[in-house]
Design an enzyme around this catalytic site. Structure first.
Site, PDB file in Angstrom:
ATOM      1  N   HIS A  74       8.263  -5.193  -1.463  1.00  0.00           N
ATOM      2  CA  HIS A  74       7.685  -6.121  -2.363  1.00  0.00           C
ATOM      3  C   HIS A  74       6.662  -5.355  -3.313  1.00  0.00           C
ATOM      4  CE1 HIS A  74       7.902  -9.046   1.581  1.00  0.00           C
ATOM      5  NE2 HIS A  74       8.994  -8.768   0.817  1.00  0.00           N
ATOM      6  N   ASP A  93       0.868  -1.171  -0.046  1.00  0.00           N
ATOM      7  CA  ASP A  93      -0.054   0.026   0.025  1.00  0.00           C
ATOM      8  C   ASP A  93       1.030   1.107   0.146  1.00  0.00           C
ATOM      9  OD1 ASP A  93      -0.633  -0.812   3.539  1.00  0.00           O
ATOM     10  OD2 ASP A  93       0.723   1.026   2.890  1.00  0.00           O
TER      11      ASP A  93
HETATM   12  N1  APR Z   1      -1.043  -3.231  15.316  1.00  0.00           N
HETATM   13  C1  APR Z   1       0.094  -4.057  15.504  1.00  0.00           C
HETATM   14  N2  APR Z   1       0.492  -5.235  15.011  1.00  0.00           N
HETATM   15  C2  APR Z   1      -0.411  -5.833  14.413  1.00  0.00           C
HETATM   16  C3  APR Z   1      -1.932  -5.210  14.109  1.00  0.00           C
HETATM   17  C4  APR Z   1      -2.119  -3.951  14.651  1.00  0.00           C
HETATM   18  N3  APR Z   1      -3.467  -3.468  14.849  1.00  0.00           N
HETATM   19  N4  APR Z   1      -2.545  -6.378  13.591  1.00  0.00           N
HETATM   20  C5  APR Z   1      -1.795  -7.372  13.322  1.00  0.00           C
HETATM   21  N5  APR Z   1      -0.732  -7.209  13.932  1.00  0.00           N
HETATM   22  C6  APR Z   1       0.497  -7.979  13.678  1.00  0.00           C
HETATM   23  C7  APR Z   1       0.368  -9.471  13.860  1.00  0.00           C
HETATM   24  O1  APR Z   1       0.317  -9.640  15.232  1.00  0.00           O
HETATM   25  C8  APR Z   1       1.563  -9.989  13.153  1.00  0.00           C
HETATM   26  O2  APR Z   1       2.714 -10.073  13.560  1.00  0.00           O
HETATM   27  O3  APR Z   1       1.229  -7.803  12.299  1.00  0.00           O
HETATM   28  C9  APR Z   1       1.695  -8.910  11.966  1.00  0.00           C
HETATM   29  C10 APR Z   1       1.114  -9.441  10.597  1.00  0.00           C
HETATM   30  O4  APR Z   1       1.723 -10.278   9.941  1.00  0.00           O
HETATM   31  P1  APR Z   1       1.501 -10.855   8.479  1.00  0.00           P
HETATM   32  O5  APR Z   1       0.140 -10.943   8.240  1.00  0.00           O
HETATM   33  O6  APR Z   1       2.332 -12.285   8.290  1.00  0.00           O
HETATM   34  O7  APR Z   1       2.198  -9.678   7.662  1.00  0.00           O
HETATM   35  P2  APR Z   1       3.618  -9.447   7.202  1.00  0.00           P
HETATM   36  O8  APR Z   1       4.553  -9.964   8.350  1.00  0.00           O
HETATM   37  O9  APR Z   1       3.687  -8.191   6.762  1.00  0.00           O
HETATM   38  O10 APR Z   1       3.797 -10.521   5.801  1.00  0.00           O
HETATM   39  C11 APR Z   1       5.150 -10.331   5.310  1.00  0.00           C
HETATM   40  O11 APR Z   1       4.174 -11.879   3.765  1.00  0.00           O
HETATM   41  O12 APR Z   1       2.630 -12.844   2.255  1.00  0.00           O
HETATM   42  C12 APR Z   1       3.701 -12.013   2.210  1.00  0.00           C
HETATM   43  O13 APR Z   1       4.475 -10.525   0.683  1.00  0.00           O
HETATM   44  C13 APR Z   1       3.757 -10.584   1.865  1.00  0.00           C
HETATM   45  O14 APR Z   1       4.629  -8.480   2.636  1.00  0.00           O
HETATM   46  C14 APR Z   1       4.019  -9.576   3.107  1.00  0.00           C
HETATM   47  C15 APR Z   1       4.748 -10.559   3.638  1.00  0.00           C
END
Ligand code: APR
Length: 229
Positions: free
Chosen positions: A105, A90
């Protein structure tokens, strides 16, 4: 000389802007298989499905706004040299006003040529359609790094992390490499913080702030600004 702050963000920083994360309950990978929408093979097999997946996410991004966490990071720039390295596709960091953002990414508001990835274009509106071609006449695809593809910005991101005097990790499960490996590139004597709504296996070298980003990040930012003469 301003201290160098490096911020590594993941989907959790945009969750309170209404954008789904990937691995939380109800996350994107619950509704779709990565192998159907986020790999080069998926693109070859069913490009329409891939376009639709990213069109839906692009629409959500255009309807979303930066939240207090994105906005607080901009305030750090008053006293620190700040680089944001994000795994997110985003553009909420840019829309909040961050001046140095590295997208590991890719970014959903741009397309790239299917033949020559260096050719990138801004996407007007939320939809990228089959039949929209680059200047070489090949199909435009989302300017996003799919699983199995190279991460072109990783070297730049690694160089930035090596210079961090303060590292702030926000809202990422740190399950995807090479992005997750950046945390260990920060110098041993750097101050490290992790803001996440869920607690993580404790690490001696990282201060955990178990809070949602929209409250945890502004508080940490105020602490850092107050500590900086
Ligand atoms: N505030 C803080 N942390 C949060 C919140 C919030 N409101 N909501 C969720 N989280 C945390 C979760 O606890 C988790 O640790 O954000 C994290 C989200 O993890 P993922 O869903 O795995 O996302 P991300 O780590 O960005 O994934 C990395 O994986 O699928 C690929 O390319 C995609 O860039 C992405 C990469």
């Amino acid at each position: 000389m301003r201290k160098k702050i490096v911020v590594l963000t993941g989907a959790g920083i945009s969750a309170e802007s209404g954008l789904k994360t990937f691995r939380d309950a109800g996350g994107l990978w619950e509704g779709y298989s990565v192998y159907d929408v986020a790999t080069p093979e998926a693109w070859k097999r069913d490009p329409e499905l891939v376009q639709q997946f990213y069109n839906e996410r692009r629409k959500a991004v255009l309807e979303a706004s930066p939240n207090a966490a994105h906005q607080a990071l901009v305030k750090l720039e008053a006293k620190f040299d700040v680089s944001v390295i994000t795994q997110n596709i985003d553009d909420l960091h840019e829309r909040a006003g961050s001046s140095d953002v590295v997208h590991l990414h890719g970014i959903i508001t741009k397309s790239q040529s299917d033949k020559k990835p260096e050719l990138t274009y801004d996407i007007e509106g939320w939809e990228l359609r089959m039949g929209e071609l680059c200047e070489l006449g090949s199909q435009l695809r989302p300017h996003v790094v799919w699983f199995g593809e190279a991460v072109p910005m990783i070297e730049i991101a690694a160089q930035i992390c090596c210079k961090a005097e303060i590292l702030i990790v926000i809202g990422t499960s740190l399950q995807v490499y090479p992005a997750a490996g950046l945390v260990d590139l920060a110098p041993g004597n750097a101050l490290k913080f992790l803001v996440d709504v869920n607690s993580r296996p404790a690490r001696q070298d990282i201060e955990e702030i178990i809070e949602c980003a929209s409250t945890g990040v502004p508080k940490l930012v105020q602490r850092l600004l107050d500590s900086e003469a």
